[in-house]
Design an enzyme around this catalytic site. Structure first.
Site, PDB file in Angstrom:
ATOM      1  CE  LYS A 141      11.260  32.394 -66.237  1.00  0.00           C
ATOM      2  NZ  LYS A 141      11.544  32.851 -64.876  1.00  0.00           N
ATOM      3  CD  GLU A 150      19.741  40.152 -53.094  1.00  0.00           C
ATOM      4  OE1 GLU A 150      19.351  39.168 -53.754  1.00  0.00           O
ATOM      5  OE2 GLU A 150      20.304  41.149 -53.625  1.00  0.00           O
ATOM      6  NE  ARG A 158      22.668  39.828 -54.789  1.00  0.00           N
ATOM      7  CZ  ARG A 158      22.944  40.045 -56.081  1.00  0.00           C
ATOM      8  NH1 ARG A 158      23.866  39.317 -56.678  1.00  0.00           N
ATOM      9  NH2 ARG A 158      22.319  40.959 -56.768  1.00  0.00           N
TER      10      ARG A 158
END
Length: 595
Positions: free
Chosen positions: A248, A336, A364
């Protein structure tokens, strides 16, 4: 001097006219183009820099847009946007009336699925693949690109589980860089690390055991290797899985070295990578830091306090507690549903659990809030960061639905603090013991009290559940605000010529409402205006309308808030203007009250 190749590429058809030997130059130019634009305009950086070679290889090998490419979350799709007819407008990224920071179906035929929340790509691409099969289009390719943090989510596993018993033409590409927004966590991360290091026997491959044709791990920055493997996989039918390893922030030293900070770094120097620091002198604290510092302070004094976050330790500032009391602060990854039910389980055993989730992500876990928390009346403390309009992330990230979707749930207390002191005090009050679950909603960004930490931090006062307060007296109109948008009302009333006619009440408790105060207000005032930074359908204003109807009040009521449309991206102030809840719009409204 080499000529610039990227300037001649409008779409992937142009890209495919190049030789494979020219593609590394395109990668270099594309990387620099993103760095140059994001350094000035801001946005997500590290994720897109990490998949430059993959992006090029995918559009070079596959016949997009006929072949369908789905990017998970979409933080990493800047290179994709630039190569798909949006290079010349990329500078408008995340700005009002500009292009979205995430793939969006209405924006481009190359954006096959709208994303912004994680772990949806496998299910979406599998759905596309099965549909193609049913239509007899057996040569169409369907590719899902998903990161190692996103693939650990339950929904991604649900997609893999289904795909493995189909013969759908699906290719899942795992972009493994060991980081989402914060470093990836969990047993799956350890498994993938073992695979990368060659410490996991091939016979133990969990992806193969799900009936996928598995290949990798390969270097995700090696264009020839990527092209060779993608070309091979293109000719294999059924579910396939390619594991690639990337870095990244690749190509910008600081972004590689500090991947958390450079996920979305703000403005920075494109040549050196140094972030351009904004002066933070005399600025109010961020609400997330008020939460993080307060919960840490409370946890030091109360051993029953637990902190939970689904993959947002930095964004929620739970990291303060994780660093000091790691045994009682948990990052559970992008999960979640698990976070909420984990909190419920701990609460059954007498623990006091602060579960901090962005408002948009709590959507969610709606069933878990109803079934596992509220139905059992467990006093879980849900801390909803990023409630309201969040700005440039746009429609996928605005936290404008939580009042409406939580208000329908029995047993739920809903609280929206007007400022940092109120947030601190409700966090304190919650751990003293509540009879019901509570959702505390607070916005992205800074508060309104520059000296909060010096003057107020640690000085707690217990809040009376369900109590509103009058902030200003008036004669004709009562403005009822909930949450930090009340500060816009305060500023607007200071600018009004007729402010003596307008009273202002702060209703931090959306549920339960202060019925005693409402009876007085509806008796004393001709007109009622409600204001919230949430959807007008089913929100705080709707609750006031219901109260009026049930009690036969005939006062004129006006509801201000977020209209019944999906609000796109722009600065928070621009979006407040759009919704007519900014200070200037309120001044105009209030001054017209007496005309």
């Amino acid at each position: 001097m080499k000529s610039n190749l990227l300037s001649n590429i409008y779409n992937p058809t142009d890209l495919r006219l190049l030789t494979e030997a020219q593609l590394p130059q395109i990668a270099q130019e594309l990387r620099q183009f993103i760095i140059d634009v994001v350094s000035v305009k801001e946005g997500h950086l590290g994720a897109s820099l990490g998949v430059i070679e993959l992006t090029i290889a995918l559009h070079y090998v596959f016949n997009t847009p006929e072949d369908l490419l789905v990017w998970d979350v979409g933080h990493q799709a800047y290179g994709h946007k630039i190569l798909t007819e949006r290079r010349e407008i990329f500078h408008t990224n995340r700005q009002i009336d500009g292009i979205s920071g995430f793939p969006k179906r209405s924006e481009s035929i190359y954006d096959t699925f709208g994303v912004g929340h994680s772990s949806t790509s496998i299910s979406a691409a599998l759905g596309m693949a099965i549909a193609s099969q049913l239509k007899g289009d057996l040569d169409k390719q369907h590719i899902a690109v998903i990161g190692d943090a996103s693939i650990a989510s339950g929904m991604a596993f649900e997609g893999l589980n289904h795909a493995g018993v189909t013969d759908a033409n699906l290719l899942v590409i795992l972009n493994d860089n060991a980081i989402g927004i914060d470093p990836s966590v969990g047993a799956l991360k350890k498994y993938l690390t073992a695979v990368k290091e060659g410490k996991n026997p091939k016979k133990n491959n969990m992806i193969k055991s799900l009936n996928f044709d598995y290949s990798g791990p390969i270097d995700g920055h090696d264009i020839p290797t990527l092209i060779k493997e993608l070309t091979r996989l293109k000719n294999i039918k059924g579910p396939k899985f390619l594991h690639i390893v990337t870095t990244k922030g690749k190509g910008l030293q600081q972004a590689e070295e500090n991947q958390v900070k450079y996920h979305a770094p703000g403005k920075f120097d494109a040549s050196t990578g140094e972030i351009i620091l904004k002066s933070e002198d005399n600025l109010p604290p961020k609400y997330q830091d008020v939460f993080g510092l307060t919960v840490l302070d409370l946890a030091r004094k109360n051993e029953k306090i637990i902190g939970i976050t689904p993959a947002m330790p930095s964004g929620s500032s739970l990291k303060f507690m994780m660093d000091e009391i790691p045994e009682r602060a948990f990052d559970v990854g992008i999960a979640e549903q698990h976070a909420v039910t984990l909190a419920a389980g701990m609460t059954t055993q007498g623990m006091i659990v602060y579960c901090t989730i962005y408002s948009t992500f709590l959507q969610r876990a709606y069933d878990q809030v109803i079934h596992d928390v509220a139905l059992q009346n467990l006093p879980v403390i849900l801390c909803l960061d990023r409630a309201g309009l969040v700005g440039e992330d746009g429609a996928t990230h605005h936290g404008v639905f939580d009042i409406a979707y939580l208000r329908a749930i029995p047993n739920m207390i809903i609280y929206a603090p007007i400022n940092e002191i109120a947030l601190q005090n409700i966090l304190y009050t919650a751990q003293l013991g509540l009879n019901h679950p509570i959702a505390i909603r607070y916005p992205r960004g800074r508060g309104v009290l520059p000296n909060w930490e010096v003057e107020n931090f640690g000085h707690y006062e217990k809040i009376i559940i369900g109590q509103a307060s009058q902030l200003k007296s008036g004669t004709k109109t009562a403005v009822l605000s909930t949450g930090t948008i009340g500060n816009n009302v305060i500023l607007a009333l200071k600018e009004c010529n007729n402010s003596e006619t307008i009273a202002h009440y702060d209703f931090p408790f959306i549920k339960p409402l202060d019925i005693k105060s409402l009876n007085s207000i509806f008796t004393d005032f001709e007109r009622i205006i409600t204001i919230e930074e949430g959807t007008v359908n089913g929100g705080f204003g709707t609750a006031i309308l219901e109260f009026a109807a049930l009690n036969n009040f005939k006062n004129k009521i006006e509801i201000l808030g977020v209209p019944d449309v999906f609000i796109e991206h722009g600065t928070a102030n621009q979006l407040q203007q759009l919704c007519k809840i900014d200070v200037k719009s309120l001044v105009n409204l209030f001054e017209n009250e007496t005309k």
